[in-house]
Enzyme design. Structure first.
Site, PDB file in Angstrom:
ATOM      1  N   ARG A  35       5.009  -3.827  -4.880  1.00  0.00           N
ATOM      2  CA  ARG A  35       4.135  -4.195  -5.325  1.00  0.00           C
ATOM      3  C   ARG A  35       3.754  -3.108  -6.393  1.00  0.00           C
ATOM      4  NH1 ARG A  35      -0.568  -3.567  -0.193  1.00  0.00           N
ATOM      5  NH2 ARG A  35      -0.240  -6.161   0.245  1.00  0.00           N
ATOM      6  N   LYS A 197      -3.195  -6.039  11.873  1.00  0.00           N
ATOM      7  CA  LYS A 197      -4.359  -6.570  10.955  1.00  0.00           C
ATOM      8  C   LYS A 197      -5.416  -7.346  11.761  1.00  0.00           C
ATOM      9  CE  LYS A 197      -4.606  -4.109   6.225  1.00  0.00           C
ATOM     10  NZ  LYS A 197      -3.695  -5.303   5.421  1.00  0.00           N
ATOM     11  N   GLY A 377      -3.962  -9.954   3.008  1.00  0.00           N
ATOM     12  CA  GLY A 377      -5.273 -10.959   3.056  1.00  0.00           C
ATOM     13  C   GLY A 377      -5.885 -11.708   2.106  1.00  0.00           C
TER      14      GLY A 377
HETATM   15  C1  3PG Z   1      -3.254  -5.286   2.037  1.00  0.00           C
HETATM   16  O1  3PG Z   1      -2.279  -4.016   2.142  1.00  0.00           O
HETATM   17  O2  3PG Z   1      -3.069  -6.256   2.215  1.00  0.00           O
HETATM   18  C2  3PG Z   1      -4.080  -4.762   0.106  1.00  0.00           C
HETATM   19  O3  3PG Z   1      -3.840  -3.677   0.070  1.00  0.00           O
HETATM   20  C3  3PG Z   1      -5.359  -4.956   1.049  1.00  0.00           C
HETATM   21  O4  3PG Z   1      -5.819  -4.051   1.825  1.00  0.00           O
HETATM   22  P1  3PG Z   1      -6.754  -3.335   2.995  1.00  0.00           P
HETATM   23  O5  3PG Z   1      -6.880  -4.623   4.842  1.00  0.00           O
HETATM   24  O6  3PG Z   1      -7.108  -2.529   4.028  1.00  0.00           O
HETATM   25  O7  3PG Z   1      -8.251  -3.957   2.258  1.00  0.00           O
HETATM   26 MG    MG Z   2      -1.122  -4.999   3.975  1.00  0.00          MG
END
Ligand code: 3PG
Ligand code: MG
Length: 397
Positions: A35, A197, A377
């Site tokens: 990144r 997540k 995401g």
């Molecule tokens: C990610 O790592 O996908 C982005 O930096 C967004 O992070 P977040 O899901 O905590 O908003």
């Molecule tokens: Mg991430």
């Protein structure tokens, strides 16, 4: 369309540059700099053009409070390294006096990183006052954080309406590359969605089943689906209260003719540690006090069979807990298979997400995929066909 650096008059100006410095980190060290590396062309172009560059970003999810472990300070050295050793200053707050003083001290072409935006609740709330406080620090705004563009936050959305705004080079490149590979994908189209997540990604899966022909579910999400089907997952990462949602997604997939692929066996251990004793078990035999940390060999074979006749693969989120061997086995095996299918011309492969990129680098195949996005995401939501707030704000602004 939106403005780009070509349209922005930034010489001698203070440019607020939204990057995504939410990089994988272990023991205070950045473990994958992708990144940062993708952000450097924009920084270099701005610096060469005489701008003063104020980089802003979130890191982790501190929920509006100062959490020292989520400081961006440890990223300064890694960013400087990505910039071939260029000096990067740091300010201990992203608004107010500390930020103002550091900006005032910045020379033309200089780079400053401000502390984690999410230490302030106004960031995620997209609070207009917080957006105004950020905007007050600069003369124009550049958003290069495609991977955070699915968030309507003050630094990705609100601020774009308060300053002359443009997309950075990475934002431009991501949208172009993803469009080229996926606007009209070769089919069958498979997706691998994994990672930790679970709750935020489950929502996306409900939409993805309408877009893809095969959905391979990995990571903590797979455990939630197994649990929803009545399988005992022991002490595994699993969101039990999302079992209904998981069952809904299975029903939607069936209705949309999307084949869902779940693990058939598992690698379990009592602790998530290098060298922890682990064993391969059938799904009926996950011990109550152990965790599923990777897919077993039968699952790997089944996934590879599913991929064999697919023409496009999108991948977000590792299958297992790849950071700690031997729990990287399934992720590495499937990554190598996908890379080989790419090279033979049979498959277009697009992968995205901080951990996913780290996993592909770990497997040694990142260069062999068709395209690697910095976004996780955001990439999934883009794939769903949703308008990303961070991109939309640039279009209006
Ligand atoms: C990610 O790592 O996908 C982005 O930096 C967004 O992070 P977040 O899901 O905590 O908003
Ligand atoms: Mg991430």
């Amino acid at each position: 369309m939106f403005k780009t650096l070509n349209d922005l008059d930034f010489a001698g100006r203070r440019v607020i540059l939204r990057g995504d410095l939410n990089v994988p980190m272990r023991d205070g060290r950045v473990t994958d700099a992708t990144r940062l590396d993708r952000l450097t062309p924009t920084i270099t172009e701005l610096a060469d053009g005489g701008a003063r560059i104020v980089v802003i970003s979130h890191f982790g999810r501190p929920k509006g409070k100062t959490v020292p472990e989520m400081s961006l300070q440890p990223v300064v050295a890694a960013l400087a390294k990505s910039l071939d050793g260029k000096a990067v200053a740091f300010a201990s707050d992203c608004i107010g006096g500390a930020a103002e003083d550091a900006i005032a001290a910045l020379p033309e072409g200089g780079v400053l990183l401000l502390e984690n935006l999410r230490f302030h609740p106004g960031e995620e709330a997209n609070d207009p006052e917080f957006a105004a406080a950020l905007a007050a620090l600069g003369d124009c705004y550049v958003n290069d954080a495609f991977s955070a563009a699915h968030r309507a936050h003050a630094s990705t959305e609100g601020i774009a309406h308060k300053l002359p705004a443009a997309a950075g080079r990475n934002m431009e490149a991501e949208l172009k590359a993803l469009g080229a590979a996926l606007d009209d994908p070769r089919r069958p189209l498979a997706a691998i969605v994994g990672g930790a997540k679970v709750s935020s990604k489950l929502a996306v899966l409900g939409h993805l089943v309408a877009k893809v022909d095969r959905l391979i579910i990995g990571g903590g999400m797979a455990n939630t689906f197994l649990y929803a089907q009545g399988i005992a997952v022991g002490a595994s990462l699993c969101e039990q209260d999302l079992a209904d949602t998981a069952r809904d997604i299975l029903a939607q997939a069936e209705a949309q003719d999307c084949r869902i692929v779940l693990p058939e066996d598992a690698v379990v251990a009592a602790a998530f540690e290098a060298g922890a004793a682990s064993e391969i078990v059938g799904l009926e035999a996950v011990p109550a006090e152990q965790m599923i940390l990777d897919f077993g060999p039968k699952s790997i074979t089944a996934i590879e069979a599913q991929l064999d006749d697919c023409r496009t693969l999108v991948w977000n989120g590792p299958l297992g807990a790849f950071e700690v061997p031997p729990f990287d086995t399934a992720t590495v095996a499937v990554a190598k298979t996908a890379a080989a299918l790419t090279e033979s011309g049979k498959m277009t492969t697009v992968a995205g997400g901080g951990d996913t990129v780290a996993a592909l680098v770990h497997a040694g195949v990142a260069e062999r995929f068709s395209y690697v996005s910095t976004a996780g995401g955001a990439f999934l939501e883009w794939l769903e066909g949703r308008t990303l707030p961070g991109v939309a704000a640039l279009q209006q602004g």
